[in-house]
Design a protein around this motif. Structure first.
Motif, PDB file in Angstrom:
ATOM      1  N   ASN A   1       6.361  -7.612  -9.391  1.00 24.50           N
ATOM      2  CA  ASN A   1       4.868  -7.239  -8.986  1.00 24.50           C
ATOM      3  C   ASN A   1       4.617  -5.784  -9.017  1.00 24.50           C
ATOM      4  OD1 ASN A   1       3.807 -10.789  -8.699  1.00 24.50           O
ATOM      5  ND2 ASN A   1       4.975 -10.667  -7.069  1.00 24.50           N
ATOM      6  N   ASP A   2       3.863  -5.746  -8.821  1.00 28.06           N
ATOM      7  CA  ASP A   2       3.450  -4.684  -8.241  1.00 28.06           C
ATOM      8  C   ASP A   2       4.003  -3.992  -7.304  1.00 28.06           C
ATOM      9  OD1 ASP A   2       3.325  -1.522  -9.445  1.00 28.06           O
ATOM     10  OD2 ASP A   2       0.655  -1.675  -9.185  1.00 28.06           O
ATOM     11  N   ILE A   3       3.656  -2.534  -6.564  1.00 32.24           N
ATOM     12  CA  ILE A   3       3.498  -2.172  -5.486  1.00 32.24           C
ATOM     13  C   ILE A   3       2.236  -2.524  -4.754  1.00 32.24           C
ATOM     14  CG2 ILE A   3       4.043  -0.289  -3.956  1.00 32.24           C
ATOM     15  CD1 ILE A   3       5.934   0.959  -5.559  1.00 32.24           C
TER      16      ILE A   3
ATOM     17  N   GLU B   1      11.887   5.319   8.419  1.00 36.65           N
ATOM     18  CA  GLU B   1      10.536   5.562   8.744  1.00 36.65           C
ATOM     19  C   GLU B   1       8.953   6.187   8.459  1.00 36.65           C
ATOM     20  OE1 GLU B   1       8.888   3.071  10.997  1.00 36.65           O
ATOM     21  OE2 GLU B   1      10.177   1.957  11.354  1.00 36.65           O
ATOM     22  N   LYS B   2       9.722   7.756   8.311  1.00 35.79           N
ATOM     23  CA  LYS B   2       8.807   8.671   8.075  1.00 35.79           C
ATOM     24  C   LYS B   2       8.295   8.698   6.487  1.00 35.79           C
ATOM     25  CE  LYS B   2       9.486  12.664   9.811  1.00 35.79           C
ATOM     26  NZ  LYS B   2      10.468  14.270   9.843  1.00 35.79           N
ATOM     27  N   MET B   3       9.481   7.692   5.655  1.00 33.45           N
ATOM     28  CA  MET B   3       9.359   7.698   4.232  1.00 33.45           C
ATOM     29  C   MET B   3       8.844   6.612   3.762  1.00 33.45           C
ATOM     30  SD  MET B   3      10.772  10.005   2.552  1.00 33.45           S
ATOM     31  CE  MET B   3      10.526  10.828   4.264  1.00 33.45           C
ATOM     32  N   TYR B   4       8.688   5.642   4.674  1.00 30.95           N
ATOM     33  CA  TYR B   4       7.461   4.886   5.027  1.00 30.95           C
ATOM     34  C   TYR B   4       6.566   5.095   5.009  1.00 30.95           C
ATOM     35  CZ  TYR B   4      12.055   1.213   6.416  1.00 30.95           C
ATOM     36  OH  TYR B   4      12.489   1.200   6.750  1.00 30.95           O
ATOM     37  N   ARG B   5       6.070   6.177   5.976  1.00 32.56           N
ATOM     38  CA  ARG B   5       4.659   6.295   6.161  1.00 32.56           C
ATOM     39  C   ARG B   5       4.762   7.368   4.860  1.00 32.56           C
ATOM     40  NH1 ARG B   5       6.685   7.127  10.975  1.00 32.56           N
ATOM     41  NH2 ARG B   5       6.452   9.943  11.354  1.00 32.56           N
ATOM     42  N   PHE B   6       5.370   8.227   4.616  1.00 28.94           N
ATOM     43  CA  PHE B   6       4.821   9.546   3.361  1.00 28.94           C
ATOM     44  C   PHE B   6       4.571   8.150   2.267  1.00 28.94           C
ATOM     45  CE2 PHE B   6       6.410  11.290  -0.653  1.00 28.94           C
ATOM     46  CZ  PHE B   6       5.690  12.500  -0.480  1.00 28.94           C
ATOM     47  N   TRP B   7       5.093   7.304   1.710  1.00 30.05           N
ATOM     48  CA  TRP B   7       5.164   6.518   0.371  1.00 30.05           C
ATOM     49  C   TRP B   7       3.834   5.993   1.077  1.00 30.05           C
ATOM     50  CZ3 TRP B   7       6.147   7.895  -4.007  1.00 30.05           C
ATOM     51  CH2 TRP B   7       7.449   9.240  -4.019  1.00 30.05           C
ATOM     52  N   GLN B   8       3.455   5.333   2.037  1.00 33.24           N
ATOM     53  CA  GLN B   8       2.046   4.169   2.293  1.00 33.24           C
ATOM     54  C   GLN B   8       1.062   5.342   1.962  1.00 33.24           C
ATOM     55  OE1 GLN B   8       1.255   3.377   6.507  1.00 33.24           O
ATOM     56  NE2 GLN B   8       0.568   1.404   5.733  1.00 33.24           N
ATOM     57  N   THR B   9       1.270   6.460   2.551  1.00 30.25           N
ATOM     58  CA  THR B   9      -0.516   7.635   2.423  1.00 30.25           C
ATOM     59  C   THR B   9      -0.245   7.802   1.263  1.00 30.25           C
ATOM     60  OG1 THR B   9       0.093   8.451   4.213  1.00 30.25           O
ATOM     61  CG2 THR B   9      -0.654  10.135   2.500  1.00 30.25           C
ATOM     62  N   ILE B  10       1.360   7.805  -0.001  1.00 33.22           N
ATOM     63  CA  ILE B  10       0.438   8.145  -1.390  1.00 33.22           C
ATOM     64  C   ILE B  10       0.184   7.411  -2.058  1.00 33.22           C
ATOM     65  CG2 ILE B  10       1.787   9.136  -3.620  1.00 33.22           C
ATOM     66  CD1 ILE B  10       3.556  10.378  -1.908  1.00 33.22           C
ATOM     67  N   LEU B  11       0.526   5.314  -2.119  1.00 31.55           N
ATOM     68  CA  LEU B  11       0.696   4.606  -2.880  1.00 31.55           C
ATOM     69  C   LEU B  11      -0.547   3.782  -2.438  1.00 31.55           C
ATOM     70  CD1 LEU B  11       4.361   3.935  -4.134  1.00 31.55           C
ATOM     71  CD2 LEU B  11       2.265   4.884  -5.171  1.00 31.55           C
ATOM     72  N   LEU B  12      -0.499   3.947  -1.292  1.00 32.26           N
ATOM     73  CA  LEU B  12      -1.371   2.560  -0.864  1.00 32.26           C
ATOM     74  C   LEU B  12      -2.979   3.211  -0.253  1.00 32.26           C
ATOM     75  CD1 LEU B  12       0.895   0.203   0.419  1.00 32.26           C
ATOM     76  CD2 LEU B  12      -0.023   0.114  -1.788  1.00 32.26           C
TER      77      LEU B  12
ATOM     78  N   ALA C   1       3.676   1.093  -9.013  1.00 37.52           N
ATOM     79  CA  ALA C   1       5.452   0.906  -9.823  1.00 37.52           C
ATOM     80  C   ALA C   1       5.384   2.936 -10.906  1.00 37.52           C
ATOM     81  CB  ALA C   1       5.501   0.174  -9.832  1.00 37.52           C
ATOM     82  N   ASP C   2       4.395   2.546 -11.223  1.00 40.36           N
ATOM     83  CA  ASP C   2       4.667   3.865 -12.519  1.00 40.36           C
ATOM     84  C   ASP C   2       4.621   5.449 -11.841  1.00 40.36           C
ATOM     85  OD1 ASP C   2       5.378   1.971 -14.512  1.00 40.36           O
ATOM     86  OD2 ASP C   2       3.487   1.788 -15.358  1.00 40.36           O
ATOM     87  N   GLU C   3       3.279   4.904 -11.208  1.00 36.03           N
ATOM     88  CA  GLU C   3       2.537   6.020  -9.891  1.00 36.03           C
ATOM     89  C   GLU C   3       3.786   6.598  -9.186  1.00 36.03           C
ATOM     90  OE1 GLU C   3       0.169   8.951  -8.380  1.00 36.03           O
ATOM     91  OE2 GLU C   3      -0.401   7.722 -10.417  1.00 36.03           O
ATOM     92  N   ALA C   4       4.706   5.771  -8.690  1.00 33.53           N
ATOM     93  CA  ALA C   4       5.638   6.171  -7.668  1.00 33.53           C
ATOM     94  C   ALA C   4       6.621   6.853  -8.181  1.00 33.53           C
ATOM     95  CB  ALA C   4       6.353   4.828  -7.114  1.00 33.53           C
ATOM     96  N   LYS C   5       6.929   6.559  -9.280  1.00 33.59           N
ATOM     97  CA  LYS C   5       7.715   7.525 -10.472  1.00 33.59           C
ATOM     98  C   LYS C   5       7.571   9.021 -10.546  1.00 33.59           C
ATOM     99  CE  LYS C   5       9.083   4.154 -13.043  1.00 33.59           C
ATOM    100  NZ  LYS C   5       9.213   2.721 -14.264  1.00 33.59           N
TER     101      LYS C   5
END
Length: 133
Positions: free
Chosen positions: A5-7, A47-58, A101-105
């Protein structure tokens, strides 16, 4: 072949971040740099990385800050960013498949290139200032 599945959720972000950084911590090449810099502050870093990627991807704006300054003085070069990117790509591909997932990479690749460029820039600037004094 397994279907991934995708993120799409905060739990997906946590899975990606936790899996990725557990590999980074154990990596012989970049692990010592991360472990020395972060020390016993891994929970806060994650925790900081969760928030960082949540902001960027979600697009849930839970991260604020400037990601570059903590990395400015790290003893790293292009090879370290290449290894970081290799681990990130493998981790993402082993867990997810889809546009996010592609966007994350892509975002990770752009960030690694930018951080590497800026670290080199500041190193060269400091070196030229030292050489001219």
């Amino acid at each position: 072949m397994a279907q991934f599945n995708d993120i799409s959720t905060f739990e997906d972000i946590k899975l990606l971040v936790n899996t990725f950084y557990s590999k980074v911590q154990k990596d012989e090449f970049i692990g010592p740099i991360f472990n020395e810099k972060i020390g016993n502050r891994w929970p806060e870093h994650l925790e900081k990385m969760y928030r960082f990627w949540q902001t960027i991807l979600l697009e849930v704006h839970s991260y604020s800050g400037s990601p570059f300054p903590p990395h400015k003085q790290l003893p790293v070069a292009k090879e370290h960013f290449d290894r970081w990117m290799q681990i990130f790509t493998e981790t993402t591909d082993n867990l997810f498949s889809g546009p996010l997932a592609d966007e994350a990479k892509l975002r990770a690749k752009n960030m690694a290139e930018m951080f590497n460029y800026k670290i080199d820039y500041f190193r060269n600037l400091e070196k030229s200032q030292t050489d001219n004094s």
